[in-house]
Design an enzyme around this catalytic site. Structure first.
Site, PDB file in Angstrom:
ATOM      1  N   LYS A 162       3.322  -3.840   9.169  1.00 42.38           N
ATOM      2  CA  LYS A 162       2.968  -3.446  10.544  1.00 42.38           C
ATOM      3  C   LYS A 162       1.655  -4.096  10.978  1.00 42.38           C
ATOM      4  CE  LYS A 162       4.887   1.104   9.757  1.00 42.38           C
ATOM      5  NZ  LYS A 162       4.262   1.540   8.499  1.00 42.38           N
ATOM      6  N   GLY A 215       1.755   5.060   1.739  1.00 43.93           N
ATOM      7  CA  GLY A 215       2.976   5.453   1.034  1.00 43.93           C
ATOM      8  C   GLY A 215       3.505   4.396   0.091  1.00 43.93           C
ATOM      9  N   GLY A 233      -1.102   7.030   6.613  1.00 47.23           N
ATOM     10  CA  GLY A 233      -1.540   6.921   8.009  1.00 47.23           C
ATOM     11  C   GLY A 233      -2.877   7.615   8.210  1.00 47.23           C
TER      12      GLY A 233
HETATM   13  P1  AMP Z   1       3.622  -0.965   5.914  1.00 45.12           P
HETATM   14  O1  AMP Z   1       4.349   0.301   6.292  1.00 45.12           O
HETATM   15  O2  AMP Z   1       3.055  -1.709   7.045  1.00 45.12           O
HETATM   16  O3  AMP Z   1       2.651  -0.730   4.762  1.00 45.12           O
HETATM   17  O4  AMP Z   1       4.744  -1.934   5.335  1.00 45.12           O
HETATM   18  C1  AMP Z   1       5.417  -1.681   4.127  1.00 45.12           C
HETATM   19  C2  AMP Z   1       6.648  -2.550   4.102  1.00 45.12           C
HETATM   20  O5  AMP Z   1       6.249  -3.906   4.261  1.00 45.12           O
HETATM   21  C3  AMP Z   1       7.407  -2.496   2.797  1.00 45.12           C
HETATM   22  O6  AMP Z   1       8.620  -1.814   3.019  1.00 45.12           O
HETATM   23  C4  AMP Z   1       7.643  -3.963   2.439  1.00 45.12           C
HETATM   24  O7  AMP Z   1       8.976  -4.221   2.097  1.00 45.12           O
HETATM   25  C5  AMP Z   1       7.277  -4.691   3.716  1.00 45.12           C
HETATM   26  N1  AMP Z   1       6.796  -6.047   3.485  1.00 45.12           N
HETATM   27  C6  AMP Z   1       5.813  -6.432   2.672  1.00 45.12           C
HETATM   28  N2  AMP Z   1       5.686  -7.775   2.680  1.00 45.12           N
HETATM   29  C7  AMP Z   1       6.614  -8.257   3.534  1.00 45.12           C
HETATM   30  C8  AMP Z   1       7.001  -9.562   3.965  1.00 45.12           C
HETATM   31  N3  AMP Z   1       6.379 -10.648   3.508  1.00 45.12           N
HETATM   32  N4  AMP Z   1       7.992  -9.641   4.863  1.00 45.12           N
HETATM   33  C9  AMP Z   1       8.619  -8.559   5.311  1.00 45.12           C
HETATM   34  N5  AMP Z   1       8.321  -7.292   4.943  1.00 45.12           N
HETATM   35  C10 AMP Z   1       7.329  -7.146   4.059  1.00 45.12           C
END
Ligand code: AMP
Length: 373
Positions: free
Chosen positions: A181, A327, A350
């Site tokens: 995100k 998480g 969060g």
């Molecule tokens: P967040 O909630 O922003 O911490 O994102 C967590 C999610 O980011 C996890 O489910 C990962 O699978 C995803 N993620 C991490 N690296 C990548 C990437 N290079 N491309 C797409 N999704 C990613």
């Protein structure tokens, strides 16, 4: 009014009094072979034990309330708290658990009538739900204006650790931010940049930075609207460490390939590569304070888990003070059995990010300004 966060010891005598504890028992479930809902990770429930034990030992009558999932103000049978109630009875007898707060629309709407109803049998209130303390919901921000209130042990510890990170961390202070995100996390990066010595950016977020630097990123995650903000951060005084290689996939052919700084057309970078993992690990090894939030790749898929694993191990090996929040990074640490080698594993993703960004949360402010006799 008091500036201090009231602690359990600050509550009036507890013997025979009724205490409402707001906990965060929003635990994950699986359905077993007989179709029964089972808790798949009890971590959040066990974390409430120090507070509940204190209250019971002081002979209070203890009722706990929590939310579970997002029922949006109506009764959803799969989101009732029955399995949590059963588990709680096993680990600490004599504690009552109320039904899911979010079955009533008044909880999320912070409805005053709902609050009065919620508090009608209680003398005191304890907030031990750090993970929801950034939500202006009735059970989080309402009670401290009505009855003597305090922070539970878990909440107090979270606030202590996070405020120390922001106020006087041992240096060098290294923050590692990953995940997907970009928009949400960029606000956090901006808040962290002036406070840390080095910012390591990994995961899906890194590609927007790479794009901002003019690299090819193929089909990797990109948030066009954040390109300028990334450029501004890169031009700022904080040292920013980005990946120099990736593990990328071609979704059409399922080919997985190790690539350098540029991701070829048709490919999407889903993990940091081994060179980046080694660089990140070296920076982490030299840190006196570490804050990690967000995975380095799509770690749920074993093909893209190595980067997150390497960072988790580097954080666990680091001699400095280490904090993991969020998480997915907490899940990764637990999955790898590394939680005992991290100084503080935050229960609220969060909430910890918002605390870092704003230096306070509405639920914590409510406690500080709580009712006094
Ligand atoms: P967040 O909630 O922003 O911490 O994102 C967590 C999610 O980011 C996890 O489910 C990962 O699978 C995803 N993620 C991490 N690296 C990548 C990437 N290079 N491309 C797409 N999704 C990613």
């Amino acid at each position: 009014m008091t500036e201090r966060l009231p602690q359990l010891e600050d509550l009036p005598p507890l013997a025979g009094r009724s205490v409402l504890v707001r906990a965060d028992f929003n635990v994950p479930f699986i359905t077993d072979a007989e179709g029964r809902r089972r808790i798949s990770d009890e971590f959040r429930i066990r974390e409430a034990l120090p507070t509940l034990t204190y209250l019971i030992n002081h002979r209070a009558r203890v009722t706990v309330c929590t939310h579970l999932g997002r029922p949006e103000g109506r009764y959803v049978p799969e989101l009732n708290v029955a399995p949590i109630r059963e588990y709680l009875k096993e680990i600490i007898p004599g504690v009552t658990l109320m039904e899911n707060l979010r079955f009533d629309p008044g909880e999320e709407a912070n409805d005053p009538e709902f609050l009065d109803h919620l508090l009608r049998h209680f003398d005191y209130y304890v907030n031990d739900a750090f993970g929801v303390s950034h939500r202006p919901h009735a059970s989080v921000i309402g009670p401290p204006s009505k009855v003597p209130s305090a922070a539970g042990r878990l909440l107090a510890r979270e606030v202590e650790v996070l405020s120390n990170l922001l106020d006087g961390p041992a240096r060098p202070f290294v923050a590692i931010v990953g995940g997907a995100k970009v928009t949400d996390k960029l606000a956090v990066l901006k808040a962290l940049a002036p406070k840390v010595d080095t910012l390591i950016v990994g995961g899906g977020m890194a590609y927007t930075f790479h794009r901002a630097m003019g690299h090819e990123i193929g089909n990797s995650l990109l948030d066009e609207k954040q390109l300028d903000a990334c450029r501004a951060l890169l031009a700022g005084p904080t040292r920013i460490v980005l990946p120099v290689d990736s593990i990328a996939i071609n979704f059409a052919t399922e080919e997985v390939r190790s690539v350098g700084l540029d991701v070829p057309e048709g490919f999407a970078g889903l993990d940091i590569g081994p060179k980046s993992a080694a660089i990140f690990a070296e920076v982490i090894a030299g840190a006196k304070t570490v804050l990690w939030n967000g995975p380095m790749g799509v770690f749920e898929d074993e093909r893209f888990a190595a980067g997150t694993r390497a960072v988790a191990e580097a954080v666990a090996d680091c001699d400095g003070f280490t904090v993991v929040g969020g998480g997915d990074s907490v899940a990764a640490v637990n999955l790898m059995g590394l939680e005992s080698r991290i100084d503080h594993v935050s229960t609220g993703g969060g909430a910890s990010l918002e605390y870092i960004e704003q230096g306070d949360l509405c639920g914590i402010a409510a406690l500080r300004n709580s009712y006094e006799d």
